[in-house]
Design an enzyme around this catalytic site. Sequence first.
Site, PDB file in Angstrom:
ATOM      1  N   HIS A  62       0.807  -1.223   0.000  1.00 31.21           N
ATOM      2  CA  HIS A  62       0.000   0.000   0.000  1.00 31.21           C
ATOM      3  C   HIS A  62       0.838   1.269   0.000  1.00 31.21           C
ATOM      4  O   HIS A  62       0.295   2.363  -0.172  1.00 31.21           O
ATOM      5  CB  HIS A  62      -0.935   0.017   1.216  1.00 31.21           C
ATOM      6  CG  HIS A  62      -2.007  -1.013   1.183  1.00 31.21           C
ATOM      7  ND1 HIS A  62      -2.928  -1.114   0.168  1.00 31.21           N
ATOM      8  CD2 HIS A  62      -2.315  -2.014   2.053  1.00 31.21           C
ATOM      9  CE1 HIS A  62      -3.763  -2.110   0.407  1.00 31.21           C
ATOM     10  NE2 HIS A  62      -3.413  -2.678   1.539  1.00 31.21           N
ATOM     11  N   GLU A 176      -6.089 -12.310   6.582  1.00 27.62           N
ATOM     12  CA  GLU A 176      -6.974 -11.138   6.536  1.00 27.62           C
ATOM     13  C   GLU A 176      -8.174 -11.348   5.623  1.00 27.62           C
ATOM     14  O   GLU A 176      -8.777 -10.382   5.148  1.00 27.62           O
ATOM     15  CB  GLU A 176      -6.179  -9.904   6.113  1.00 27.62           C
ATOM     16  CG  GLU A 176      -5.336 -10.080   4.866  1.00 27.62           C
ATOM     17  CD  GLU A 176      -4.446  -8.886   4.583  1.00 27.62           C
ATOM     18  OE1 GLU A 176      -4.631  -7.835   5.235  1.00 27.62           O
ATOM     19  OE2 GLU A 176      -3.583  -8.985   3.699  1.00 27.62           O
ATOM     20  N   ASP A 220      -8.620  -5.532   6.832  1.00 28.26           N
ATOM     21  CA  ASP A 220      -9.141  -6.363   5.747  1.00 28.26           C
ATOM     22  C   ASP A 220      -9.891  -7.578   6.269  1.00 28.26           C
ATOM     23  O   ASP A 220     -10.866  -8.028   5.656  1.00 28.26           O
ATOM     24  CB  ASP A 220      -8.004  -6.802   4.825  1.00 28.26           C
ATOM     25  CG  ASP A 220      -7.583  -5.712   3.856  1.00 28.26           C
ATOM     26  OD1 ASP A 220      -8.466  -4.977   3.375  1.00 28.26           O
ATOM     27  OD2 ASP A 220      -6.378  -5.581   3.586  1.00 28.26           O
TER      28      ASP A 220
END
Length: 304
Positions: A62, A176, A220
């Site tokens: 990210h 996740e 997530d």
Amino acid sequence: MSYKSSLDVPSIETLLGLQKVMADARNPRRPVVGSWLMLPGASLARMVAQMGYDFVLVDCEHGNLADADMHASVGAIAAQGVSPMVRIPAPENWIVKRTLDTGAHGILCPMMSTSEEARKLVSYAKFPIPKSQSTPDTTSGIRGVGSPFAPAVFGQRMDDYIASANRNTFIAVQIETVEGLENCEEIARVDGIGLFVDIFCTVETFLIFCVDMLFVGPNDLCSSMGYPALEHASIPEVQDAVQRILSAAKAAGKYAGMFCTSAEQVEARYKQGFDFMNLGADVVALAMWNAAELEKLKNIRIQV
């Protein structure tokens, strides 16, 4: 936590890098705490690494970091005697190879949902085992040999690095997704015992191809379970899932990690049983400090 003492006399008989940091933190038990970088720049990486963290993670999933930025950040962190770790964007062979070729002590792979995915990831991160050290049942890796940068980061010659990298490379996977949650016990058991069970084994025992740590990605995971991502801390079902992942890691003799954004969260997760936590991130620190200080000036900045 510095790993430089291990590099004074490089040896394939001793643990290096993040594996050593994690092993040292077991007795006496203490939390392994690091920071998270989402912005590029060797100078930033160097400054954060000087703050006293055990590791600094370079976020290539990210974060705003390209390949060259990853190389620069990993080298800058390692030069301060701190373990550089990289979160890769996906479990692809070439990505794992490029990441470990920087000299990163370990990788964190997001969205790990099955044991088969985990086995493939491990194979990408490990060099093939020589015939003299293998048996018909031995699991071997497919990592390519060639980078001069990784041995330099570890303070080793190329041959020493190749001989020791399989046991010193730290592999963490993020649980996740709902699928990953349902398979977390199998993922934790991928290919044997792992380092956490017995750090006093012989050299051959360290040549085990396994996942070293399950790391909870709470946002997530919460989203995958059908809840607003940022509300995970207040949702009992999500917290039960977090506990299940922690229990799966411990039952398999593996480390457990958790994403945290404050000292209070780190302390609470450590007391819960987690071993490895980050303390926010560069962007978190920037946002929180600026927001807090600007709030103090609100009264004198109001336009009448």
